[in-house]
Structure formats: C-alpha cells, structure tokens
Scaffold this motif. Structure first.
Motif, PDB file in Angstrom:
ATOM      1  N   TYR A  17       0.839  -1.204   0.000  1.00 27.72           N
ATOM      2  CA  TYR A  17       0.000   0.000   0.000  1.00 27.72           C
ATOM      3  C   TYR A  17       0.875   1.256   0.000  1.00 27.72           C
ATOM      4  O   TYR A  17       0.612   2.217  -0.734  1.00 27.72           O
ATOM      5  N   PHE A  18       1.920   1.249   0.808  1.00 22.09           N
ATOM      6  CA  PHE A  18       2.801   2.415   0.895  1.00 22.09           C
ATOM      7  C   PHE A  18       3.569   2.624  -0.404  1.00 22.09           C
ATOM      8  O   PHE A  18       3.798   3.762  -0.824  1.00 22.09           O
ATOM      9  N   GLN A  19       3.937   1.519  -1.060  1.00 18.53           N
ATOM     10  CA  GLN A  19       4.577   1.630  -2.365  1.00 18.53           C
ATOM     11  C   GLN A  19       3.630   2.252  -3.382  1.00 18.53           C
ATOM     12  O   GLN A  19       4.037   3.079  -4.201  1.00 18.53           O
ATOM     13  N   LEU A  20       2.371   1.845  -3.332  1.00 13.79           N
ATOM     14  CA  LEU A  20       1.377   2.434  -4.237  1.00 13.79           C
ATOM     15  C   LEU A  20       1.218   3.927  -3.972  1.00 13.79           C
ATOM     16  O   LEU A  20       1.171   4.729  -4.907  1.00 13.79           O
ATOM     17  N   CYS A  21       1.134   4.295  -2.705  1.00  9.80           N
ATOM     18  CA  CYS A  21       1.007   5.723  -2.366  1.00  9.80           C
ATOM     19  C   CYS A  21       2.214   6.511  -2.854  1.00  9.80           C
ATOM     20  O   CYS A  21       2.069   7.638  -3.353  1.00  9.80           O
ATOM     21  N   ASP A  22       3.401   5.924  -2.728  1.00  9.57           N
ATOM     22  CA  ASP A  22       4.621   6.607  -3.193  1.00  9.57           C
ATOM     23  C   ASP A  22       4.557   6.880  -4.692  1.00  9.57           C
ATOM     24  O   ASP A  22       4.845   7.998  -5.135  1.00  9.57           O
ATOM     25  N   ILE A  23       4.174   5.872  -5.484  1.00  7.54           N
ATOM     26  CA  ILE A  23       4.125   6.082  -6.933  1.00  7.54           C
ATOM     27  C   ILE A  23       3.007   7.057  -7.285  1.00  7.54           C
ATOM     28  O   ILE A  23       3.175   7.917  -8.159  1.00  7.54           O
ATOM     29  N   LEU A  24       1.888   6.985  -6.596  1.00 13.09           N
ATOM     30  CA  LEU A  24       0.780   7.888  -6.914  1.00 13.09           C
ATOM     31  C   LEU A  24       1.126   9.344  -6.624  1.00 13.09           C
ATOM     32  O   LEU A  24       0.647  10.246  -7.328  1.00 13.09           O
ATOM     33  N   ARG A  25       1.963   9.586  -5.629  1.00 10.58           N
ATOM     34  CA  ARG A  25       2.407  10.962  -5.349  1.00 10.58           C
ATOM     35  C   ARG A  25       3.278  11.504  -6.481  1.00 10.58           C
ATOM     36  O   ARG A  25       3.346  12.713  -6.698  1.00 10.58           O
ATOM     37  N   GLU A  26       3.927  10.611  -7.213  1.00  8.71           N
ATOM     38  CA  GLU A  26       4.776  11.024  -8.337  1.00  8.71           C
ATOM     39  C   GLU A  26       3.965  11.306  -9.602  1.00  8.71           C
ATOM     40  O   GLU A  26       4.473  11.952 -10.515  1.00  8.71           O
ATOM     41  N   LEU A  27       2.755  10.792  -9.666  1.00 13.07           N
ATOM     42  CA  LEU A  27       1.957  10.872 -10.886  1.00 13.07           C
ATOM     43  C   LEU A  27       0.903  11.963 -10.765  1.00 13.07           C
ATOM     44  O   LEU A  27       0.045  11.902  -9.881  1.00 13.07           O
ATOM     45  N   PRO A  28       0.941  12.955 -11.663  1.00 12.78           N
ATOM     46  CA  PRO A  28      -0.078  14.000 -11.608  1.00 12.78           C
ATOM     47  C   PRO A  28      -1.482  13.399 -11.776  1.00 12.78           C
ATOM     48  O   PRO A  28      -1.696  12.537 -12.632  1.00 12.78           O
ATOM     49  N   ARG A  29      -2.394  13.859 -10.969  1.00 13.92           N
ATOM     50  CA  ARG A  29      -3.759  13.324 -10.996  1.00 13.92           C
ATOM     51  C   ARG A  29      -4.395  13.459 -12.381  1.00 13.92           C
ATOM     52  O   ARG A  29      -5.189  12.608 -12.791  1.00 13.92           O
ATOM     53  N   GLU A  30      -4.038  14.522 -13.098  1.00 11.81           N
ATOM     54  CA  GLU A  30      -4.659  14.738 -14.413  1.00 11.81           C
ATOM     55  C   GLU A  30      -4.271  13.679 -15.444  1.00 11.81           C
ATOM     56  O   GLU A  30      -4.892  13.582 -16.494  1.00 11.81           O
ATOM     57  N   MET A  31      -3.257  12.864 -15.148  1.00  9.05           N
ATOM     58  CA  MET A  31      -2.880  11.834 -16.121  1.00  9.05           C
ATOM     59  C   MET A  31      -3.406  10.450 -15.749  1.00  9.05           C
ATOM     60  O   MET A  31      -3.229   9.510 -16.497  1.00  9.05           O
ATOM     61  N   TRP A  32      -4.079  10.317 -14.641  1.00 16.46           N
ATOM     62  CA  TRP A  32      -4.533   9.006 -14.174  1.00 16.46           C
ATOM     63  C   TRP A  32      -5.493   8.323 -15.144  1.00 16.46           C
ATOM     64  O   TRP A  32      -5.603   7.105 -15.145  1.00 16.46           O
ATOM     65  N   GLU A  33      -6.175   9.089 -15.967  1.00 10.65           N
ATOM     66  CA  GLU A  33      -7.122   8.501 -16.933  1.00 10.65           C
ATOM     67  C   GLU A  33      -6.472   8.208 -18.286  1.00 10.65           C
ATOM     68  O   GLU A  33      -7.081   7.580 -19.149  1.00 10.65           O
ATOM     69  N   PHE A  34      -5.251   8.644 -18.466  1.00 11.53           N
ATOM     70  CA  PHE A  34      -4.544   8.479 -19.740  1.00 11.53           C
ATOM     71  C   PHE A  34      -4.254   7.004 -20.015  1.00 11.53           C
ATOM     72  O   PHE A  34      -3.791   6.279 -19.144  1.00 11.53           O
ATOM     73  N   LYS A  35      -4.520   6.583 -21.268  1.00 16.96           N
ATOM     74  CA  LYS A  35      -4.200   5.231 -21.725  1.00 16.96           C
ATOM     75  C   LYS A  35      -3.236   5.340 -22.901  1.00 16.96           C
ATOM     76  O   LYS A  35      -3.558   5.992 -23.901  1.00 16.96           O
ATOM     77  N   TRP A 156       2.601   9.304 -21.197  1.00 18.93           N
ATOM     78  CA  TRP A 156       1.868  10.561 -21.054  1.00 18.93           C
ATOM     79  C   TRP A 156       2.820  11.756 -21.147  1.00 18.93           C
ATOM     80  O   TRP A 156       2.532  12.740 -21.824  1.00 18.93           O
ATOM     81  N   GLN A 157       3.972  11.648 -20.486  1.00 17.52           N
ATOM     82  CA  GLN A 157       4.962  12.731 -20.509  1.00 17.52           C
ATOM     83  C   GLN A 157       5.494  12.984 -21.914  1.00 17.52           C
ATOM     84  O   GLN A 157       5.768  14.119 -22.281  1.00 17.52           O
ATOM     85  N   SER A 158       5.644  11.910 -22.667  1.00 14.93           N
ATOM     86  CA  SER A 158       6.210  12.061 -24.005  1.00 14.93           C
ATOM     87  C   SER A 158       5.192  12.614 -25.000  1.00 14.93           C
ATOM     88  O   SER A 158       5.529  12.861 -26.158  1.00 14.93           O
ATOM     89  N   GLY A 159       3.967  12.779 -24.532  1.00 15.58           N
ATOM     90  CA  GLY A 159       2.952  13.369 -25.400  1.00 15.58           C
ATOM     91  C   GLY A 159       2.359  12.410 -26.386  1.00 15.58           C
ATOM     92  O   GLY A 159       1.766  12.834 -27.382  1.00 15.58           O
ATOM     93  N   ASN A 160       2.536  11.110 -26.161  1.00 11.35           N
ATOM     94  CA  ASN A 160       1.957  10.122 -27.067  1.00 11.35           C
ATOM     95  C   ASN A 160       0.463  10.012 -26.803  1.00 11.35           C
ATOM     96  O   ASN A 160       0.048   9.532 -25.765  1.00 11.35           O
ATOM     97  N   PRO A 161      -0.354  10.486 -27.736  1.00 11.85           N
ATOM     98  CA  PRO A 161      -1.806  10.374 -27.529  1.00 11.85           C
ATOM     99  C   PRO A 161      -2.228   8.912 -27.646  1.00 11.85           C
ATOM    100  O   PRO A 161      -1.551   8.106 -28.289  1.00 11.85           O
ATOM    101  N   PRO A 162      -3.358   8.568 -27.021  1.00 12.23           N
ATOM    102  CA  PRO A 162      -3.857   7.199 -27.177  1.00 12.23           C
ATOM    103  C   PRO A 162      -4.109   6.902 -28.643  1.00 12.23           C
ATOM    104  O   PRO A 162      -4.569   7.758 -29.386  1.00 12.23           O
ATOM    105  N   LYS A 163      -3.790   5.693 -29.051  1.00 13.49           N
ATOM    106  CA  LYS A 163      -4.020   5.288 -30.428  1.00 13.49           C
ATOM    107  C   LYS A 163      -5.410   4.648 -30.517  1.00 13.49           C
ATOM    108  O   LYS A 163      -5.857   3.976 -29.602  1.00 13.49           O
ATOM    109  N   THR A 164      -6.071   4.847 -31.635  1.00 10.04           N
ATOM    110  CA  THR A 164      -7.364   4.221 -31.862  1.00 10.04           C
ATOM    111  C   THR A 164      -7.246   3.316 -33.055  1.00 10.04           C
ATOM    112  O   THR A 164      -6.293   3.378 -33.831  1.00 10.04           O
ATOM    113  N   GLY A 165      -8.252   2.481 -33.234  1.00 12.27           N
ATOM    114  CA  GLY A 165      -8.234   1.546 -34.353  1.00 12.27           C
ATOM    115  C   GLY A 165      -8.271   2.269 -35.694  1.00 12.27           C
ATOM    116  O   GLY A 165      -8.752   3.394 -35.804  1.00 12.27           O
TER     117      GLY A 165
END
Length: 166
Positions: A17-35, A156-165
């Motif tokens: 759980y603490f490892q998950l919290c650590d990584i989540l603190r590094e990741l901006p919330r606005e990118m959590w939905e990015f695929k 997400w950082q590299s600006g690669n948009p999600p690819k679609t079919g």
C-alpha cells in the motif's frame, strides 16, 4: 523459503500500500485517466484492478489457511474491467479498499505458525499453490503494476496520444 525469507516477503506484502502511495504521489492526478493505447489500462484502471485482485486474494489466503487443499476460483480481469466499468469507479475508494484488505491479511500472516505456510489451494490457472507461493505472487503482482503505472506516465509525458483503431 526459510523463515527469514518468509518474514521479508511478509513485510514486502505489508508495504505494498505504501509503495502504491509513493508512486501515486509522483503521478499528476490529471494523467490518471490516460491510456497509452486504447486497449491498455490507465493508472485509474490499475488501481481498481488492484482492489479487485486483493479482494480475491483476501478470500484465497483464508481458504489456504482454514481449508487447505480446497479450490479457489479464477476471474477474468478484462471482463471485470469492462463489466464493472472501471472507468466510473472511484480510484480513492479502490485504494482504501486495497489498504484495508492488505492490512488485515498482513496482520494474520505475521502471527501464523510455521506449519500453516505449506497449506495449499488449487488454483485453476496456477495449479496447486502453497500460502507462501501466493504471498510471493501477490507481492510481484503489485510490483508489476507499479512498473506499468510508470510506463503509462512516461508515455503521457512524451505526449503520445492514445491510439485508436484504423
């Protein structure tokens, strides 16, 4: 696995759980939905999956402890993600559920007698597994998904948009 190795594995299990919290603190919330790809999971999806996985683990660990030799069920993680609409579930609730489930199992593991660690369950995908092997599987599972979160972030950082079919 000797007793020292098992204790280290139990502590790694308890620290997930603490490892998950650590990584989540590094990741901006606005990118959590990015695929990175349309058919890949976002950080949000991964969190929901980890809670579902831990809920299954919660039952499996107890089956091994209390009903050694019994069978456990598998589940189709992709069907769960789709049918349970992971994208609409609350990631904070999933993280809290993971925390609670993991903490309660960790408390039990810390007090188990030596004889219980070789108790088994029959898993449809992994065959016969000892409780020790299950702990190892679930430690590695979280580590694998933390790595996946990092890769999603890098994409997400590299600006690669999600690819679609096509």
């Amino acid at each position: 696995m000797n007793e020292l190795e098992r204790r280290q594995k139990i502590e790694a299990f308890g620290n997930a759980y603490f490892q998950l919290c650590d990584i989540l603190r590094e990741l901006p919330r606005e990118m959590w939905e990015f695929k990175p790809e349309e058919d890949q999971w976002s950080v949000h999806d991964i969190l929901i999956h980890l809670a579902d996985s831990e809920a299954n683990g919660y039952v499996r660990y107890r089956k091994a402890i209390a009903e050694s030799g019994s069978s456990v069920i598998a589940y189709d993680q992709m069907a769960w993600a789709t049918s349970l609409s992971y994208r609409t579930q609350n990631a904070n609730d999933a993280l809290e559920l993971f925390r609670w489930l993991r903490a309660t199992s960790y408390s039990i593991f810390r007090t188990l007698p030596e004889s219980i660690w070789q108790n088994t369950v029959n898993h449809p995908e992994h065959g016969t597994m000892t409780l020790e092997q299950m702990i190892d599987l679930y430690v590695v599972h979280v580590e694998k998904h933390i790595g996946q979160m990092r890769r999603v972030y890098e994409s997400w950082q590299s600006g690669n948009p999600p690819k679609t079919g096509a």
